[in-house]
Design an enzyme around this catalytic site. Structure first.
Site, short mmCIF file in Angstrom:
data_model
loop_
_atom_site.label_atom_id
_atom_site.label_comp_id
_atom_site.label_asym_id
_atom_site.label_seq_id
_atom_site.Cartn_x
_atom_site.Cartn_y
_atom_site.Cartn_z
CB SER A 153 -0.82 -0.14 1.19
OG SER A 153 -0.36 0.00 2.18
CB CYS A 203 16.40 5.89 -4.97
SG CYS A 203 16.40 6.96 -3.48
CB SER A 230 8.64 10.14 -4.21
OG SER A 230 9.86 10.03 -4.94
CD GLU A 251 20.89 5.26 8.14
OE1 GLU A 251 19.76 5.07 7.90
OE2 GLU A 251 21.05 4.75 9.40
NE ARG A 269 13.69 13.59 1.47
CZ ARG A 269 13.88 12.58 0.91
NH1 ARG A 269 13.61 11.96 0.06
NH2 ARG A 269 14.07 11.74 1.97
CG HIS A 325 15.77 10.85 -6.06
ND1 HIS A 325 14.97 11.59 -5.23
CD2 HIS A 325 16.27 9.90 -5.26
CE1 HIS A 325 14.58 11.00 -4.03
NE2 HIS A 325 15.42 10.04 -4.15
#
Length: 343
Positions: free
Chosen positions: A20, A137, A167, A217, A243, A250
């Site tokens: 989900s 990613c 996202s 990280e 971000r 990205h």
């Protein structure tokens, strides 16, 4: 090692763990779009998301609470529910002789677990013992470009700055960005409840945990995963992750130092013939890759290749890629496709 590293040569019973979420939802789209051979699809979720109805191939499926019973007779589990969940269910999946392709960071740096970008090191996919890791990613997008360029001359050092879409923080963060942007435009700015700060007309350095070396990280994921995928243990790489208020694509600014001089035109030609990459480069009109070019698409767009004027043997470039597709769900499905026996 399993008796065979390949998946069974028949339609498969597949489970999507974390079905989900943003990546889970994209996995379902990609499985349908690529006509992945499925006999039965099981949608697994947390107790909170249990009972959600999802249409897949014109069939209404219902998400199920993740229990041991639901893993019976599975062939493949595509997981995107977080590292703790993947670790919790790994032994159950292995006991069923099923394959786990995991999108979390739980197993990425395990020396016994392949970390795969199919276009880069797909040949290593057979070296698994029931689990294969899907890279971060930003790492997927980066290595997709570095690997072909490393053929031209050995890469010595990489400096990368990322501009990461919301996202990557999940579906709730995406919805919140829309809401906070609307509130900001109405003159009623609000604080973020999902992320540490609002991204409405704002950006901030990546909010993953800060480590003892003062890198976060996320930045160290790029360093360590890139070294493993490219099989360059001592690769000099430094990352700064940011971000930004973009929904799902990205971007990365990349500076590469080679052992020898690499001409931009040669690098461009190498990238043009590399799978999964498209070039968008029009210096006359100052037109290069943008997030809007790649959202909802599979290819990573690359452009603005130029010689680094500050050093010899240096090259700079820019890329954009859809974080949910090639940065996560698509890469996972492509890994599974490599393990389907060829007819």
């Amino acid at each position: 090692m399993r008796q065979s590293p390949y998946l069974p040569n028949r339609p498969l019973k597949v489970a999507v763990l974390g079905s989900s979420g943003a990546v889970g939802s994209e996995l379902l789209k990609i499985l349908e779009q690529r006509d992945f051979p499925i006999s039965e699809l099981v949608l697994l979720s947390s107790e909170r998301s249990e009972g959600k109805k999802i249409i897949w191939k014109d069939e209404e499926l219902v998400t199920k609470k993740t229990t041991k019973e639901e893993f019976k007779n599975l062939d493949l589990v595509l997981a995107s529910a977080g590292g703790s969940i993947s670790k919790k269910w790994l032994s159950t999946i292995i006991d069923q002789n099923a394959l786990l392709i995991d999108n979390s960071s739980a197993f990425r740096l395990d020396k016994n677990v392949p970390l795969i970008v199919p276009e880069v090191n797909g040949s290593e996919v057979l070296n698994h013992d029931g689990v294969i890791a899907n890279p971060n990613c930003t790492t997927i997008l980066l290595t997709l470009v570095l690997a072909p360029l490393n053929k031209l001359s050995t890469i010595q050092r990489v400096i990368v700055s990322t501009y990461q879409s919301v996202s990557g923080a999940g579906q709730l963060a995406m919805e919140e960005l829309k809401l906070l942007t609307e509130q900001y435009l109405q003159g009623n700015p609000q604080k973020s409840e999902v992320l540490p700060y609002s991204l409405a007309f704002n950006l901030f350095l990546h909010n993953s945990p800060m480590l003892s070396n003062n890198y976060c990280e996320e930045e160290m994921k790029m360093v360590n995963e890139t070294r493993k995928i490219l099989n360059i243990a001592d690769l000099k790489l430094s990352a700064t992750c940011v971000r930004v208020p973009v929904l799902r694509a990205h971007s990365e600014s990349i500076n590469i130092e080679f052992a020898d001089e690499v001409e931009p035109k040669d690098a461009l030609e190498e990238l043009k013939k590399s799978p999964g990459i498209e070039v968008i480069e029009d210096y006359k009109n100052n037109r290069f890759p943008m997030p809007n070019d790649v959202m909802g698409r599979d290819n990573v767009a690359v452009g603005r290749l130029r010689t680094d004027i500050s050093q010899s043997h240096g090259l700079e470039l820019w890329l954009c890629g859809d974080q949910i597709r090639k940065g996560a769900a698509l890469n996972a499905v492509q890994i599974a496709e490599l393990l389907i026996p060829k007819k």
